[in-house]
Design a protein around this motif. Structure first.
Motif, PDB file in Angstrom:
ATOM      1  N   TYR A 214       0.831  -1.213   0.000  1.00  0.00           N
ATOM      2  CA  TYR A 214       0.000   0.000   0.000  1.00  0.00           C
ATOM      3  C   TYR A 214       0.861   1.256   0.000  1.00  0.00           C
ATOM      4  O   TYR A 214       0.642   2.169  -0.802  1.00  0.00           O
ATOM      5  CB  TYR A 214      -0.905  -0.023   1.232  1.00  0.00           C
ATOM      6  N   GLN A 215       1.856   1.298   0.882  1.00  0.00           N
ATOM      7  CA  GLN A 215       2.675   2.510   0.983  1.00  0.00           C
ATOM      8  C   GLN A 215       3.582   2.711  -0.221  1.00  0.00           C
ATOM      9  O   GLN A 215       3.910   3.848  -0.564  1.00  0.00           O
ATOM     10  CB  GLN A 215       3.514   2.475   2.270  1.00  0.00           C
ATOM     11  N   LYS A 216       3.969   1.629  -0.868  1.00  0.00           N
ATOM     12  CA  LYS A 216       4.891   1.739  -2.006  1.00  0.00           C
ATOM     13  C   LYS A 216       4.165   1.629  -3.350  1.00  0.00           C
ATOM     14  O   LYS A 216       4.806   1.539  -4.399  1.00  0.00           O
ATOM     15  CB  LYS A 216       5.959   0.643  -1.918  1.00  0.00           C
ATOM     16  N   ASN A 217       2.820   1.608  -3.312  1.00  0.00           N
ATOM     17  CA  ASN A 217       2.012   1.489  -4.535  1.00  0.00           C
ATOM     18  C   ASN A 217       2.419   0.274  -5.377  1.00  0.00           C
ATOM     19  O   ASN A 217       2.500   0.346  -6.604  1.00  0.00           O
ATOM     20  CB  ASN A 217       2.128   2.776  -5.383  1.00  0.00           C
ATOM     21  N   ASP A 218       2.659  -0.839  -4.701  1.00  0.00           N
ATOM     22  CA  ASP A 218       3.044  -2.083  -5.369  1.00  0.00           C
ATOM     23  C   ASP A 218       1.779  -2.929  -5.558  1.00  0.00           C
ATOM     24  O   ASP A 218       1.393  -3.713  -4.686  1.00  0.00           O
ATOM     25  CB  ASP A 218       4.079  -2.833  -4.520  1.00  0.00           C
ATOM     26  N   ALA A 219       1.130  -2.754  -6.699  1.00  0.00           N
ATOM     27  CA  ALA A 219      -0.146  -3.434  -6.959  1.00  0.00           C
ATOM     28  C   ALA A 219       0.029  -4.954  -6.966  1.00  0.00           C
ATOM     29  O   ALA A 219      -0.853  -5.701  -6.515  1.00  0.00           O
ATOM     30  CB  ALA A 219      -0.737  -2.961  -8.287  1.00  0.00           C
ATOM     31  N   GLY A 220       1.157  -5.432  -7.465  1.00  0.00           N
ATOM     32  CA  GLY A 220       1.405  -6.875  -7.511  1.00  0.00           C
ATOM     33  C   GLY A 220       1.448  -7.477  -6.119  1.00  0.00           C
ATOM     34  O   GLY A 220       0.919  -8.573  -5.878  1.00  0.00           O
ATOM     35  N   LEU A 221       2.067  -6.776  -5.200  1.00  0.00           N
ATOM     36  CA  LEU A 221       2.149  -7.248  -3.824  1.00  0.00           C
ATOM     37  C   LEU A 221       0.760  -7.289  -3.178  1.00  0.00           C
ATOM     38  O   LEU A 221       0.412  -8.249  -2.488  1.00  0.00           O
ATOM     39  CB  LEU A 221       3.077  -6.338  -3.025  1.00  0.00           C
ATOM     40  N   LEU A 222      -0.027  -6.253  -3.423  1.00  0.00           N
ATOM     41  CA  LEU A 222      -1.395  -6.234  -2.886  1.00  0.00           C
ATOM     42  C   LEU A 222      -2.234  -7.354  -3.498  1.00  0.00           C
ATOM     43  O   LEU A 222      -3.047  -7.979  -2.801  1.00  0.00           O
ATOM     44  CB  LEU A 222      -2.039  -4.874  -3.151  1.00  0.00           C
ATOM     45  N   ASP A 223      -2.040  -7.628  -4.767  1.00  0.00           N
ATOM     46  CA  ASP A 223      -2.760  -8.736  -5.412  1.00  0.00           C
ATOM     47  C   ASP A 223      -2.404 -10.066  -4.758  1.00  0.00           C
ATOM     48  O   ASP A 223      -3.271 -10.926  -4.557  1.00  0.00           O
ATOM     49  CB  ASP A 223      -2.423  -8.800  -6.913  1.00  0.00           C
ATOM     50  N   PHE A 224      -1.127 -10.226  -4.438  1.00  0.00           N
ATOM     51  CA  PHE A 224      -0.686 -11.471  -3.815  1.00  0.00           C
ATOM     52  C   PHE A 224      -1.300 -11.638  -2.430  1.00  0.00           C
ATOM     53  O   PHE A 224      -1.752 -12.735  -2.066  1.00  0.00           O
ATOM     54  CB  PHE A 224       0.844 -11.505  -3.714  1.00  0.00           C
ATOM     55  N   VAL A 225      -1.332 -10.566  -1.656  1.00  0.00           N
ATOM     56  CA  VAL A 225      -1.933 -10.648  -0.318  1.00  0.00           C
ATOM     57  C   VAL A 225      -3.416 -10.985  -0.435  1.00  0.00           C
ATOM     58  O   VAL A 225      -3.928 -11.844   0.293  1.00  0.00           O
ATOM     59  CB  VAL A 225      -1.727  -9.323   0.456  1.00  0.00           C
ATOM     60  N   ASN A 226      -4.108 -10.353  -1.368  1.00  0.00           N
ATOM     61  CA  ASN A 226      -5.537 -10.629  -1.553  1.00  0.00           C
ATOM     62  C   ASN A 226      -5.784 -12.061  -2.036  1.00  0.00           C
ATOM     63  O   ASN A 226      -6.745 -12.715  -1.614  1.00  0.00           O
ATOM     64  CB  ASN A 226      -6.153  -9.621  -2.521  1.00  0.00           C
ATOM     65  N   LEU A 227      -4.914 -12.553  -2.913  1.00  0.00           N
ATOM     66  CA  LEU A 227      -5.006 -13.949  -3.349  1.00  0.00           C
ATOM     67  C   LEU A 227      -4.876 -14.879  -2.145  1.00  0.00           C
ATOM     68  O   LEU A 227      -5.668 -15.814  -1.970  1.00  0.00           O
ATOM     69  CB  LEU A 227      -3.900 -14.253  -4.365  1.00  0.00           C
ATOM     70  N   THR A 228      -3.881 -14.614  -1.310  1.00  0.00           N
ATOM     71  CA  THR A 228      -3.630 -15.457  -0.132  1.00  0.00           C
ATOM     72  C   THR A 228      -4.819 -15.446   0.816  1.00  0.00           C
ATOM     73  O   THR A 228      -5.295 -16.498   1.263  1.00  0.00           O
ATOM     74  CB  THR A 228      -2.359 -14.981   0.595  1.00  0.00           C
ATOM     75  N   LEU A 229      -5.318 -14.257   1.121  1.00  0.00           N
ATOM     76  CA  LEU A 229      -6.428 -14.147   2.072  1.00  0.00           C
ATOM     77  C   LEU A 229      -7.708 -14.775   1.510  1.00  0.00           C
ATOM     78  O   LEU A 229      -8.482 -15.390   2.255  1.00  0.00           O
ATOM     79  CB  LEU A 229      -6.671 -12.683   2.440  1.00  0.00           C
ATOM     80  N   THR A 230      -7.904 -14.655   0.215  1.00  0.00           N
ATOM     81  CA  THR A 230      -9.083 -15.260  -0.405  1.00  0.00           C
ATOM     82  C   THR A 230      -9.000 -16.781  -0.359  1.00  0.00           C
ATOM     83  O   THR A 230      -9.961 -17.465   0.028  1.00  0.00           O
ATOM     84  CB  THR A 230      -9.222 -14.789  -1.864  1.00  0.00           C
ATOM     85  N   LYS A 231      -7.851 -17.326  -0.729  1.00  0.00           N
ATOM     86  CA  LYS A 231      -7.699 -18.787  -0.749  1.00  0.00           C
ATOM     87  C   LYS A 231      -7.760 -19.375   0.664  1.00  0.00           C
ATOM     88  O   LYS A 231      -8.310 -20.466   0.863  1.00  0.00           O
ATOM     89  CB  LYS A 231      -6.383 -19.177  -1.428  1.00  0.00           C
ATOM     90  N   MET A 232      -7.220 -18.659   1.642  1.00  0.00           N
ATOM     91  CA  MET A 232      -7.328 -19.149   3.025  1.00  0.00           C
ATOM     92  C   MET A 232      -8.788 -19.141   3.475  1.00  0.00           C
ATOM     93  O   MET A 232      -9.241 -20.044   4.184  1.00  0.00           O
ATOM     94  CB  MET A 232      -6.484 -18.279   3.961  1.00  0.00           C
ATOM     95  N   ALA A 233      -9.533 -18.122   3.075  1.00  0.00           N
ATOM     96  CA  ALA A 233     -10.939 -18.004   3.469  1.00  0.00           C
ATOM     97  C   ALA A 233     -11.815 -19.042   2.789  1.00  0.00           C
ATOM     98  O   ALA A 233     -12.891 -19.376   3.288  1.00  0.00           O
ATOM     99  CB  ALA A 233     -11.451 -16.596   3.152  1.00  0.00           C
ATOM    100  N   TYR A 234     -11.364 -19.569   1.649  1.00  0.00           N
ATOM    101  CA  TYR A 234     -12.155 -20.557   0.909  1.00  0.00           C
ATOM    102  C   TYR A 234     -12.192 -21.919   1.610  1.00  0.00           C
ATOM    103  O   TYR A 234     -12.995 -22.776   1.251  1.00  0.00           O
ATOM    104  CB  TYR A 234     -11.579 -20.726  -0.505  1.00  0.00           C
ATOM    105  N   GLY A 235     -11.302 -22.153   2.597  1.00  0.00           N
ATOM    106  CA  GLY A 235     -11.331 -23.444   3.304  1.00  0.00           C
ATOM    107  C   GLY A 235     -10.413 -24.448   2.641  1.00  0.00           C
ATOM    108  O   GLY A 235      -9.784 -24.151   1.652  1.00  0.00           O
ATOM    109  N   GLY A 236     -10.333 -25.646   3.269  1.00  0.00           N
ATOM    110  CA  GLY A 236     -10.891 -26.085   4.513  1.00  0.00           C
ATOM    111  C   GLY A 236     -10.177 -25.586   5.742  1.00  0.00           C
ATOM    112  O   GLY A 236     -10.580 -25.868   6.853  1.00  0.00           O
ATOM    113  N   LEU A 237      -9.037 -24.853   5.574  1.00  0.00           N
ATOM    114  CA  LEU A 237      -8.354 -24.255   6.713  1.00  0.00           C
ATOM    115  C   LEU A 237      -9.324 -23.402   7.515  1.00  0.00           C
ATOM    116  O   LEU A 237      -9.305 -23.415   8.743  1.00  0.00           O
ATOM    117  CB  LEU A 237      -7.195 -23.400   6.199  1.00  0.00           C
ATOM    118  N   PHE A 238     -10.184 -22.644   6.820  1.00  0.00           N
ATOM    119  CA  PHE A 238     -11.221 -21.852   7.465  1.00  0.00           C
ATOM    120  C   PHE A 238     -12.493 -22.683   7.544  1.00  0.00           C
ATOM    121  O   PHE A 238     -12.921 -23.283   6.553  1.00  0.00           O
ATOM    122  CB  PHE A 238     -11.485 -20.566   6.680  1.00  0.00           C
TER     123      PHE A 238
END
Length: 674
Positions: A214-238
């Protein structure tokens, strides 16, 4: 004689009926070993640990094995969650000896506690054979064991803080950038997280990467974090049926978890998803927050407002045998009976196919497509599918509640309670639901009432109305962080003064000026074979990195240059030696605090709390926030309150712009400079 029935730890009580003559870790047990010149077996685990249960069943419940252990050894059982200091020291030893670690952790030591052999899980025959050999060696050639123990002891001491020999005086922001580039090579761009299995969630990693992106305007990094959080939320870990995350997944796709649910994971993940929701407004993240907190309140909250430690991985199956994951998994016939005519659509959402299959015809529910995509494929409105999914989960929940539940570890740990407290505060910031703040305040009162003594020290544990273990650095650092977070949403300066009092106590009883770091144990506690300084961030951030961040924030609130100096020196000692960025993410986050992008904001006036809520609902990770609705003696706010005005003071490095009355202008500056 097995003495564990006298303990309160659920893990130790699980072993109270073993034929092994277990004792707890205490001065009496250690003295007995010295007086009788006996080797010590130190066996360390925790109540939700699956392989701990396996080794107990195979070895510690076996009379023949117990005879070997009882004949020649002092046998000490340790709950690693109650005694993280003991665990840390012997984990270092086993990692030196074997190159790996884990739980159960089993070590044989000399009568003085210095280790001579160890490992993790052992099969029964290997365990007894090794114990026989060690005992014979100690009888016939004790000098060999003593010599080895001495060398190993030096090695354990050497795995400490690597002092930075350079003479830097400023934080090198370019070094952080280069570490991020190195880190990116480990990313899994299909399922998120790191490209390896098993996969641990490491919440602080993604908290930092999101902030940096966010602070460095690195869209690729933000995409990766969102990918990770989405896949973790999809289960079965969640657990989509009832909320809450398991500890880690055994595979690359976050599918099959090691099914225990730990308080510290869920507290940190609520904080992480709350920050992510503020940035993205992704409704999936909101669902994760709300479900997880419902789970915590229902399953892990005690009547006094404290939080229990964990739910076990194992539960009784239909044959009344303990089985890992039995409570959570499904077979196709029972799903068809529950879901009925919607089963085909349900199967698409939750992958009742080869993607969702675990073993023995058991399925762990996991999504791999958005509901929008599935609705489009089936020509139905998204809202219809969302309602169906919600109803399916209610049906599954009602059916699952008929099963035997996983065992509860009902002790309260101060550090973990503070982590969960902060999770509730962060959820309140993101979702502005007052019940979350009420729960956080209730837990804070639980901590101050039951876990903070009149002598000024924190306790580590609480169960059945009593606390028995003096607090560790992890207890102080996380309680301080939680109290600072409470101040950020209430502007009640009590929480800052409480945080400062605990910080000053920590500096007196934990800080080592020669090392420039805090020891893990208080100088009032009986010393172990070596002093432990926790500096590497793991699934939980290192207590030293959390304390360094606390000192940075408190240095601003209280205009305390000593706090800032200690924090700065700790970071300067760590950062140049970082090779593995994942293990130092919280330190790098502190590095961003010392960058030119960091700001301080004071809101002074009758409407301070209204504007506070607006600021807190936005993702602006690079500010230290303060405020007051009246005249304040807090150094950062001193002489800044003017009656009948609401003024905004935007500062950087203790230099402030002229007070401003235009809130939107302040926000524009903060967002532009983020």
């Amino acid at each position: 004689m097995n003495l564990l029935s006298q303990e309160t730890s659920p893990y130790l009580l699980q072993h109270a009926n073993n034929p092994v003559h277990w004792k707890a870790w205490n001065p009496k047990s250690l003295t007995e070993a010295k007086e009788n010149n006996k080797l010590i077996i130190v066996s360390i685990g925790y109540s939700a640990c699956h392989w701990c249960h396996v080794m107990e069943h195979e070895s510690f419940e076996n009379v023949a094995v117990a005879q070997v252990m009882n004949a020649h050894f002092i046998n000490i059982k340790v709950d690693r969650e109650e005694r993280p200091d003991v665990d840390a020291v012997y984990m270092k030893a086993v990692q030196i000896m074997t190159g790996r670690g884990g739980w159960p952790l089993n070590v044989v030591t000399l009568p003085d506690g210095r280790p001579v052999w160890g490992g993790t899980y052992f099969r029964k025959d290997e365990w007894t054979q090794t114990l026989d050999e060690l005992q014979k060696m100690y009888q016939s050639a004790p000098e060999r064991m003593i010599d080895y123990a001495e060398k190993l002891h030096h090695g354990i001491k050497a795995i400490g803080i690597v002092q930075n020999e350079e003479s830097e005086t400023e934080i090198d922001q370019n070094l952080i950038a280069s570490l991020i580039e190195k880190w990116k090579k480990s990313f899994d761009w299909e399922f998120g997280g790191m490209a390896r299995a098993p996969k641990f969630m490491m919440p602080n990693n993604y908290h930092f990467l999101m902030r940096y992106g966010y602070q460095k305007n690195d869209a690729g990094l933000l995409d990766f974090v969102n990918l990770t959080l989405t896949k973790m939320a999809y289960g079965g870990l969640f657990d989509t049926v009832d909320g809450g995350f398991s500890r880690y997944s055994v595979d690359m796709k976050w599918h099959v978890p090691h099914f225990e649910k730990m308080l510290y994971d869920n507290g940190q993940l609520v904080s992480l998803y709350s920050d992510a929701y503020k940035l993205t407004k992704n409704q999936l993240y909101k669902e994760v927050i709300e479900k997880t907190l419902r789970f915590v309140e229902k399953e892990l909250m005690n009547p006094e407002g404290g939080f229990y430690a964990a739910l076990d991985a194992d539960s009784l199956n239909s044959n009344n045998h303990l089985e890992e994951g039995a409570f959570y998994v499904w077979k196709i016939p029972e799903l068809k009976a529950i879901i009925k005519e919607d089963f085909d659509l349900f199967s698409q959402v939750f992958n009742c196919n080869s993607f969702g299959l675990w073993e023995d015809e058991n399925y762990v529910l996991i999504q791999n497509q958005t509901l929008e995509s599935i609705a489009k494929q089936n020509n139905i409105p998204v809202a219809t599918l969302e309602n169906k999914k919600e109803n399916w989960e209610k049906l599954l929940y009602n059916e699952r509640e008929k099963r035997s539940k996983p065992r509860l570890d009902d002790k309260c740990l101060t550090s973990w309670n503070a982590i969960m407290l902060k999770g509730y505060v962060d959820a309140y910031k993101a979702l502005e639901d007052k019940k979350y703040l009420e729960t956080a305040l209730q837990n804070a009162r639980f901590i101050t009432t039951n876990l903070w003594s009149s002598e000024g020290n924190l306790f580590h544990n609480y169960k059945n109305g009593k606390s028995t273990i003096n607090g560790y650095l992890e207890d102080y650092c996380f309680v301080i962080a939680a109290f600072i977070a409470l101040y950020e949403v209430t502007f009640d300066e009590k929480w800052l003064h409480d945080a400062k009092q605990l910080t000053d106590y920590s500096l007196e009883h934990f800080y080592d000026e020669k090392k420039s770091f805090f020891a893990f144990t208080s100088n009032l506690d009986e010393a172990l074979i070596t002093t432990h300084y926790e500096t590497e961030d793991n699934v939980i951030p290192a207590s030293n990195s959390v304390m360094a961040k606390n000192l940075y924030q408190l240095s601003i609130y209280f205009n305390n240059s000593y706090y800032e100096k200690v924090s700065h020196n700790m970071l300067l000692a760590i950062l140049p030696g970082v090779d593995y960025p994942s293990a130092f993410s919280n330190w790098m986050d502190l590095g961003l605090d010392f960058s030119e992008q960091n700001k301080e904001l004071a809101i002074c006036g009758e409407l301070a709390l209204e504007y506070c809520a607006k600021i807190n609902s936005m993702y602006i990770p690079n500010i230290v926030l303060a405020g007051t609705q009246k005249t304040s003696s807090l150094p950062f706010l001193s002489a800044r309150y003017i009656n009948k005005e609401t003024l905004f003071y935007l500062c950087q490095n203790r230099t402030c712009l002229i007070p401003n009355t235009d809130f939107q202008q302040i926000i524009n500056v903060l967002i532009k400079q983020s």
